[in-house]
Scaffold this motif. Structure first.
Motif, PDB file in Angstrom:
ATOM      1  N   MET A  82      40.608   2.397 -31.690  1.00 14.83           N
ATOM      2  CA  MET A  82      41.779   1.583 -31.943  1.00 14.83           C
ATOM      3  C   MET A  82      42.294   0.949 -30.646  1.00 14.83           C
ATOM      4  O   MET A  82      42.659  -0.211 -30.640  1.00 14.83           O
ATOM      5  CB  MET A  82      42.862   2.433 -32.605  1.00 14.83           C
ATOM      6  N   ILE A  83      42.307   1.732 -29.555  1.00 15.39           N
ATOM      7  CA  ILE A  83      42.799   1.191 -28.285  1.00 15.39           C
ATOM      8  C   ILE A  83      41.959  -0.018 -27.867  1.00 15.39           C
ATOM      9  O   ILE A  83      42.502  -1.038 -27.437  1.00 15.39           O
ATOM     10  CB  ILE A  83      42.805   2.275 -27.178  1.00 15.39           C
ATOM     11  N   ASP A  84      40.655   0.067 -28.007  1.00 11.02           N
ATOM     12  CA  ASP A  84      39.786  -1.067 -27.651  1.00 11.02           C
ATOM     13  C   ASP A  84      40.107  -2.286 -28.494  1.00 11.02           C
ATOM     14  O   ASP A  84      40.135  -3.411 -27.992  1.00 11.02           O
ATOM     15  CB  ASP A  84      38.308  -0.699 -27.814  1.00 11.02           C
ATOM     16  N   THR A  85      40.354  -2.083 -29.787  1.00 12.58           N
ATOM     17  CA  THR A  85      40.707  -3.198 -30.671  1.00 12.58           C
ATOM     18  C   THR A  85      42.003  -3.853 -30.210  1.00 12.58           C
ATOM     19  O   THR A  85      42.102  -5.076 -30.138  1.00 12.58           O
ATOM     20  CB  THR A  85      40.852  -2.713 -32.127  1.00 12.58           C
ATOM     21  N   ILE A  86      42.999  -3.039 -29.882  1.00 13.03           N
ATOM     22  CA  ILE A  86      44.283  -3.577 -29.413  1.00 13.03           C
ATOM     23  C   ILE A  86      44.095  -4.363 -28.119  1.00 13.03           C
ATOM     24  O   ILE A  86      44.607  -5.476 -27.976  1.00 13.03           O
ATOM     25  CB  ILE A  86      45.310  -2.433 -29.216  1.00 13.03           C
ATOM     26  N   LEU A  87      43.349  -3.803 -27.176  1.00 12.78           N
ATOM     27  CA  LEU A  87      43.200  -4.436 -25.863  1.00 12.78           C
ATOM     28  C   LEU A  87      42.340  -5.695 -25.889  1.00 12.78           C
ATOM     29  O   LEU A  87      42.506  -6.574 -25.048  1.00 12.78           O
ATOM     30  CB  LEU A  87      42.642  -3.431 -24.855  1.00 12.78           C
ATOM     31  N   LYS A  88      41.424  -5.810 -26.855  1.00 10.11           N
ATOM     32  CA  LYS A  88      40.577  -7.005 -26.890  1.00 10.11           C
ATOM     33  C   LYS A  88      41.079  -8.078 -27.851  1.00 10.11           C
ATOM     34  O   LYS A  88      40.550  -9.176 -27.881  1.00 10.11           O
ATOM     35  CB  LYS A  88      39.117  -6.646 -27.188  1.00 10.11           C
ATOM     36  N   ARG A  89      42.145  -7.769 -28.634  1.00  9.46           N
ATOM     37  CA  ARG A  89      42.682  -8.756 -29.566  1.00  9.46           C
ATOM     38  C   ARG A  89      43.225  -9.958 -28.795  1.00  9.46           C
ATOM     39  O   ARG A  89      43.889  -9.822 -27.782  1.00  9.46           O
ATOM     40  CB  ARG A  89      43.818  -8.140 -30.404  1.00  9.46           C
ATOM     41  N   SER A  90      42.885 -11.130 -29.272  1.00  4.24           N
ATOM     42  CA  SER A  90      43.410 -12.359 -28.678  1.00  4.24           C
ATOM     43  C   SER A  90      43.592 -13.383 -29.791  1.00  4.24           C
ATOM     44  O   SER A  90      43.066 -13.225 -30.892  1.00  4.24           O
ATOM     45  CB  SER A  90      42.447 -12.898 -27.613  1.00  4.24           C
ATOM     46  N   SER A  91      44.344 -14.407 -29.496  1.00  2.00           N
ATOM     47  CA  SER A  91      44.577 -15.457 -30.487  1.00  2.00           C
ATOM     48  C   SER A  91      43.356 -16.361 -30.568  1.00  2.00           C
ATOM     49  O   SER A  91      42.919 -16.909 -29.555  1.00  2.00           O
ATOM     50  CB  SER A  91      45.813 -16.274 -30.114  1.00  2.00           C
ATOM     51  N   VAL A  92      42.817 -16.503 -31.764  1.00  5.38           N
ATOM     52  CA  VAL A  92      41.641 -17.350 -31.997  1.00  5.38           C
ATOM     53  C   VAL A  92      42.094 -18.587 -32.758  1.00  5.38           C
ATOM     54  O   VAL A  92      42.720 -18.481 -33.814  1.00  5.38           O
ATOM     55  CB  VAL A  92      40.546 -16.577 -32.775  1.00  5.38           C
ATOM     56  N   ARG A  93      41.781 -19.759 -32.221  1.00  2.00           N
ATOM     57  CA  ARG A  93      42.215 -21.023 -32.818  1.00  2.00           C
ATOM     58  C   ARG A  93      41.067 -21.931 -33.225  1.00  2.00           C
ATOM     59  O   ARG A  93      41.286 -23.001 -33.760  1.00  2.00           O
ATOM     60  CB  ARG A  93      43.125 -21.755 -31.838  1.00  2.00           C
ATOM     61  N   ARG A  94      39.831 -21.504 -32.949  1.00  2.00           N
ATOM     62  CA  ARG A  94      38.645 -22.270 -33.354  1.00  2.00           C
ATOM     63  C   ARG A  94      37.726 -21.348 -34.129  1.00  2.00           C
ATOM     64  O   ARG A  94      37.450 -20.233 -33.691  1.00  2.00           O
ATOM     65  CB  ARG A  94      37.924 -22.832 -32.134  1.00  2.00           C
ATOM     66  N   TYR A  95      37.246 -21.864 -35.252  1.00  2.00           N
ATOM     67  CA  TYR A  95      36.511 -21.017 -36.185  1.00  2.00           C
ATOM     68  C   TYR A  95      35.189 -21.650 -36.602  1.00  2.00           C
ATOM     69  O   TYR A  95      35.047 -22.870 -36.614  1.00  2.00           O
ATOM     70  CB  TYR A  95      37.358 -20.779 -37.448  1.00  2.00           C
ATOM     71  N   THR A  96      34.253 -20.782 -36.995  1.00  2.00           N
ATOM     72  CA  THR A  96      32.996 -21.253 -37.580  1.00  2.00           C
ATOM     73  C   THR A  96      33.238 -21.491 -39.078  1.00  2.00           C
ATOM     74  O   THR A  96      34.322 -21.223 -39.594  1.00  2.00           O
ATOM     75  CB  THR A  96      31.881 -20.204 -37.406  1.00  2.00           C
ATOM     76  N   ASP A  97      32.201 -21.927 -39.762  1.00  2.84           N
ATOM     77  CA  ASP A  97      32.289 -22.138 -41.210  1.00  2.84           C
ATOM     78  C   ASP A  97      31.964 -20.875 -42.008  1.00  2.84           C
ATOM     79  O   ASP A  97      31.978 -20.902 -43.236  1.00  2.84           O
ATOM     80  CB  ASP A  97      31.319 -23.258 -41.642  1.00  2.84           C
ATOM     81  N   GLU A  98      31.669 -19.788 -41.318  1.00  2.00           N
ATOM     82  CA  GLU A  98      31.284 -18.553 -42.013  1.00  2.00           C
ATOM     83  C   GLU A  98      32.417 -18.053 -42.909  1.00  2.00           C
ATOM     84  O   GLU A  98      33.578 -17.977 -42.499  1.00  2.00           O
ATOM     85  CB  GLU A  98      30.909 -17.473 -40.998  1.00  2.00           C
ATOM     86  N   GLU A  99      32.066 -17.712 -44.121  1.00  2.00           N
ATOM     87  CA  GLU A  99      33.022 -17.258 -45.136  1.00  2.00           C
ATOM     88  C   GLU A  99      33.467 -15.826 -44.864  1.00  2.00           C
ATOM     89  O   GLU A  99      32.660 -14.962 -44.517  1.00  2.00           O
ATOM     90  CB  GLU A  99      32.353 -17.339 -46.517  1.00  2.00           C
ATOM     91  N   ILE A 100      34.747 -15.562 -45.024  1.00  2.00           N
ATOM     92  CA  ILE A 100      35.274 -14.201 -44.961  1.00  2.00           C
ATOM     93  C   ILE A 100      35.102 -13.589 -46.346  1.00  2.00           C
ATOM     94  O   ILE A 100      35.543 -14.164 -47.343  1.00  2.00           O
ATOM     95  CB  ILE A 100      36.761 -14.197 -44.548  1.00  2.00           C
ATOM     96  N   SER A 101      34.472 -12.434 -46.397  1.00  2.00           N
ATOM     97  CA  SER A 101      34.219 -11.798 -47.696  1.00  2.00           C
ATOM     98  C   SER A 101      35.520 -11.303 -48.324  1.00  2.00           C
ATOM     99  O   SER A 101      36.496 -11.007 -47.631  1.00  2.00           O
ATOM    100  CB  SER A 101      33.256 -10.622 -47.537  1.00  2.00           C
ATOM    101  N   ARG A 102      35.508 -11.201 -49.629  1.00  2.00           N
ATOM    102  CA  ARG A 102      36.665 -10.683 -50.360  1.00  2.00           C
ATOM    103  C   ARG A 102      36.949  -9.243 -49.927  1.00  2.00           C
ATOM    104  O   ARG A 102      38.098  -8.834 -49.810  1.00  2.00           O
ATOM    105  CB  ARG A 102      36.389 -10.766 -51.873  1.00  2.00           C
ATOM    106  N   GLU A 103      35.880  -8.495 -49.681  1.00  2.00           N
ATOM    107  CA  GLU A 103      36.029  -7.100 -49.233  1.00  2.00           C
ATOM    108  C   GLU A 103      36.795  -7.037 -47.908  1.00  2.00           C
ATOM    109  O   GLU A 103      37.723  -6.235 -47.752  1.00  2.00           O
ATOM    110  CB  GLU A 103      34.648  -6.455 -49.086  1.00  2.00           C
ATOM    111  N   ASN A 104      36.425  -7.871 -46.945  1.00  2.00           N
ATOM    112  CA  ASN A 104      37.122  -7.873 -45.659  1.00  2.00           C
ATOM    113  C   ASN A 104      38.550  -8.396 -45.795  1.00  2.00           C
ATOM    114  O   ASN A 104      39.458  -7.876 -45.150  1.00  2.00           O
ATOM    115  CB  ASN A 104      36.348  -8.674 -44.617  1.00  2.00           C
ATOM    116  N   LEU A 105      38.746  -9.404 -46.626  1.00  2.00           N
ATOM    117  CA  LEU A 105      40.101  -9.917 -46.848  1.00  2.00           C
ATOM    118  C   LEU A 105      40.983  -8.822 -47.452  1.00  2.00           C
ATOM    119  O   LEU A 105      42.135  -8.636 -47.035  1.00  2.00           O
ATOM    120  CB  LEU A 105      40.062 -11.155 -47.745  1.00  2.00           C
ATOM    121  N   ASP A 106      40.445  -8.075 -48.395  1.00  2.00           N
ATOM    122  CA  ASP A 106      41.201  -6.970 -48.997  1.00  2.00           C
ATOM    123  C   ASP A 106      41.556  -5.906 -47.953  1.00  2.00           C
ATOM    124  O   ASP A 106      42.666  -5.368 -47.968  1.00  2.00           O
ATOM    125  CB  ASP A 106      40.420  -6.338 -50.151  1.00  2.00           C
ATOM    126  N   LYS A 107      40.630  -5.595 -47.050  1.00  2.00           N
ATOM    127  CA  LYS A 107      40.916  -4.619 -45.987  1.00  2.00           C
ATOM    128  C   LYS A 107      42.047  -5.118 -45.092  1.00  2.00           C
ATOM    129  O   LYS A 107      42.931  -4.339 -44.701  1.00  2.00           O
ATOM    130  CB  LYS A 107      39.661  -4.368 -45.146  1.00  2.00           C
TER     131      LYS A 107
END
Length: 167
Positions: free
Chosen positions: A1-26
Motif C-alpha cells: 500500500m505504501i508503494d501505491t501511495i508514493l507512486k500515485r500521480s495525476s495522469v492526464r493522457r490515456y491510451t485507448d485501452e478499455e477499463i474492464s467492468r471488474e476493475n471499475l467495480d473494484k
C-alpha cells in the motif's frame, strides 16, 4: 500500500485501452470503503462512459480537458442532507480511495475539482442534471497512462513537527 501511495500521480493522457467492468467495480468499491462521519456515507458515484458527454464536460470545464480523452470518469457527488457539515470531507476520503485503487490496478486517474467552484458545478449540472440535494465534489477521469507517470517526491521534513509547531 505504501508503494501505491508514493507512486500515485495525476495522469492526464490515456491510451485507448478499455477499463474492464471488474476493475471499475473494484475502484468503486474502494470509494464505498472510505471512512465517513457518523457513518453517513453521503456519496453517490456517477460513472461516465458516454464519449460525447465526456467531451462536452471536458471542453466546458476549466482544467478538465483530460476527461474528454479518458476511458471512463467518475463524478463523486454527495447527498448534502446526509452530512451537511462534512459531505466534502467524506467524499474527499472516498475520492482518495478511488485514486489509490486505480493506481493499484495500473489505471491512471486525476482529481479534477468541481467543488467549491460554482461555475464548474454549473457545467456538471448542465450536462448531468442533479437533484438540488446532490452536490458534485470532483470528477476523476480514468484510463491507462499514455506516457510514464512523473512521480514526484513530495516529502518535506520542514513540515513535520513534534509536540509543538516549530516556527
Amino acid at each position: 500500500m505504501i508503494d501505491t501511495i508514493l507512486k500515485r500521480s495525476s495522469v492526464r493522457r490515456y491510451t485507448d485501452e478499455e477499463i474492464s467492468r471488474e476493475n471499475l467495480d473494484k475502484i468503486i468499491r474502494a470509494g464505498f470503503a472510505a471512512p465517513t462521519s457518523h457513518n453517513s456515507r453521503p456519496w453517490h458515484f456517477i460513472i461516465l462512459d458516454d464519449k460525447e458527454l465526456m467531451k462536452n464536460v471536458g471542453q466546458n470545464m476549466e482544467y478538465a480537458h483530460m476527461i474528454e480523452f479518458a476511458n471512463k470518469a467518475i463524478i463523486v457527488c454527495a447527498d448534502v442532507t446526509l452530512a451537511p457539515e462534512c459531505w466534502m470531507l467524506d467524499c474527499s476520503a472516498a475520492s482518495e480511495n478511488i485514486l489509490l485503487a486505480a493506481e493499484s490496478l495500473g489505471i491512471g486517474a486525476c482529481w479534477t475539482a468541481v467543488y467549491p467552484y460554482k461555475h464548474r458545478e454549473e457545467v456538471v449540472k448542465k450536462f448531468i442534471p442533479l437533484p438540488e440535494n446532490i452536490k458534485p465534489l470532483c470528477i476523476i477521469p480514468l484510463g491507462y497512462a499514455g506516457k510514464p507517470a512523473n512521480i514526484k517526491d513530495k516529502y518535506d521534513s520542514t513540515r513535520i513537527h513534534y509536540n509543538k509547531f516549530n516556527w
